[in-house]
Design a protein around this motif. Structure first.
Motif, mmCIF file in Angstrom:
data_model
loop_
_atom_site.group_PDB
_atom_site.id
_atom_site.type_symbol
_atom_site.label_atom_id
_atom_site.label_comp_id
_atom_site.label_asym_id
_atom_site.label_seq_id
_atom_site.Cartn_x
_atom_site.Cartn_y
_atom_site.Cartn_z
ATOM 1 N N SER A 179 42.412 113.287 -5.213
ATOM 2 C CA SER A 179 42.526 111.944 -4.749
ATOM 3 C C SER A 179 43.890 111.362 -4.972
ATOM 4 O O SER A 179 44.513 110.727 -4.130
ATOM 5 C CB SER A 179 41.382 110.968 -5.583
ATOM 6 N N ASN A 189 36.522 108.986 -3.389
ATOM 7 C CA ASN A 189 36.071 110.253 -3.791
ATOM 8 C C ASN A 189 35.405 109.972 -5.084
ATOM 9 O O ASN A 189 35.829 109.052 -5.989
ATOM 10 C CB ASN A 189 37.263 111.122 -4.074
ATOM 11 N N SER A 238 37.614 116.232 3.448
ATOM 12 C CA SER A 238 38.707 115.546 3.529
ATOM 13 C C SER A 238 39.691 115.972 4.555
ATOM 14 O O SER A 238 40.118 115.404 5.600
ATOM 15 C CB SER A 238 39.753 115.172 2.153
ATOM 16 N N CYS A 267 39.800 107.011 -5.857
ATOM 17 C CA CYS A 267 38.949 107.623 -6.576
ATOM 18 C C CYS A 267 38.190 106.686 -7.624
ATOM 19 O O CYS A 267 38.589 105.924 -8.131
ATOM 20 C CB CYS A 267 40.051 108.550 -7.657
ATOM 21 N N VAL A 310 43.313 106.499 -0.194
ATOM 22 C CA VAL A 310 42.355 107.287 -1.021
ATOM 23 C C VAL A 310 42.065 106.867 -2.305
ATOM 24 O O VAL A 310 43.065 106.410 -3.074
ATOM 25 C CB VAL A 310 43.067 108.604 -1.053
#
Ligand SMILES: NC(=O)c1ccc[n+]([C@@H]2O[C@H](COP(=O)([O-])OP(=O)(O)OC[C@H]3O[C@@H](n4cnc5c(N)ncnc54)[C@H](OP(=O)(O)O)[C@@H]3O)[C@@H](O)[C@H]2O)c1
Length: 326
Positions: A216, A189, A172, A232, A230
């Motif tokens: 995340s 992620n 990241s 998750c 982002v």
């Protein structure tokens, strides 16, 4: 008398208010689920808007390979990162011939820790990376196991932490810097349902996955205003090497169909089970197996028994299990 009536009125008001609260809460949850898992099949984000290249870690089999193939199908060029040079070239060729996209491969072993990231950064230089999929992870035993019963515990713990935690944070760091400069980017992620509650018999794995979830969610909040998403993804069971290629059924997804569904949810939610069946299982598990049940000694003993019989079963059919994805 008047006092009793006033008391009853208050109770009615409280009851009505509580019922309304739950009605609104569940309606909102249903609407969000409907949008995320059903509407998203028709209307989903054009992922090319984030940039030309997608980088996928752990891309040679299972969910990582499926993400790489699906991203290529949706028009992105792919950088594949994994341990085995031979498998990397095989998947790269498949992508090029099936979808006509460009590929690059980077051979790296994420258990090695800090030393690998400079090499990865050099190989990524100059690419317009729109999407990063932090997929790579490993469990520390083939089956459920007590912490000290994991073979070669000392070395294995470090390997799992390097692979499951350090890889997510370092990859990241490398890629987010450029995404922020360009003002757009998507990081996906892979966490796990095993992080929804502390999971005995999977202690280190489950703890690494809750790290991924928290990391995340924090990154998403910190960088949303700079054009970065982002997401998750916390799946239940997907048929891959990690799950000993358990048979696909209404509860267990194939990697390909999971990746397709999960990618549809991009920009619908920053935290998702990835697909409808896994979201429903998550709800059912939290209702029927609350934390106090999952942490009871009774359940831990059942898990020990299950682990013993499953290990025996897997050992007996091991050759077939591992040839599937080869
Ligand atoms: N499968 C599930 O049911 C499930 C459920 C919840 C969450 N997840 C999460 O989903 C992600 C993918 O899981 P999976 O089931 O697809 O795993 P998998 O089948 O074991 O595949 C792992 C991939 O990572 C690569 N890899 C493994 N160790 C590596 C290392 N040290 N360095 C570089 N590459 C490495 C493997 O390729 P090489 O061997 O060629 O290196 C392979 O491509 C993981 O984050 C996992 O925690 C999976």
């Amino acid at each position: 008398m008047a006092e009793t009536e006033g008391y009853c009125g208050f109770l009615c008001f409280l009851g009505g208010f509580t019922a309304l609260y739950y009605l609104l809460k569940w309606s909102w949850a249903c609407w969000r689920g409907f949008k995320m898992y059903l509407l998203s099949e028709i209307w989903h984000t054009d992922l090319r808007k984030f940039g030309r290249w997608a980088v996928v870690t752990g891309a040679t089999s299972g969910i990582g390979r499926a993400y790489a193939m699906e991203l290529a199908r949706r028009g992105l060029d792919i950088v594949l990162i994994s341990r085995s040079e031979e498998k990397l070239h095989r998947v790269a060729k498949e992508i090029e011939s099936q979808y006509g996209r460009q590929t690059r491969t980077i051979q790296a072993d994420f258990t090695e820790g800090q030393s690998i990231y400079l090499g990865i950064a050099q190989k990524l230089e100059g690419l317009e990376i729109g999407i990063l999929v932090n997929n790579v992870a490993m469990n520390y035993a083939r089956m459920l196991a007590h912490f000290l019963d994991v073979p070669d515990t000392e070395q294995r713990i470090t390997q799992v932490i390097n692979c499951n935690i350090l890889s997510v944070t370092q990859m990241s760091r490398l890629i987010l810097t450029h995404m922020v400069e360009r003002g757009r980017g998507l990081i996906i992620n892979l966490s796990s349902e095993a992080a929804s509650e502390p999971q005995p018999m999977l202690a280190v794995y489950s703890a690494t996955k809750i790290f991924v979830t928290y990391f995340s969610r924090c990154l998403n909040t910190e960088y949303k205003s700079r054009g970065i998403t982002v997401q998750c993804v916390a799946p239940f069971v997907v048929s891959t090497n990690m799950t000993n290629n358990v048979a696909v059924n209404p509860l267990v997804k194939s990697a390909a169909s999971f990746a397709r569904d999960a990618l549809n949810t991009v920009e619908y939610s920053s935290f998702t089970s990835g697909c409808l069946t896994h979201a429903l299982q998550h709800i059912a598990l939290s209702i029927f197996f609350p934390a106090w049940v999952r942490h009871s000694q009774f359940l831990v003993r059942r898990m020990e028994e299950y682990a013993q019989s499953a290990t025996k079963y897997i050992e007996e059919r091991m050759p077939q299990t591992h040839s599937k994805e080869e």
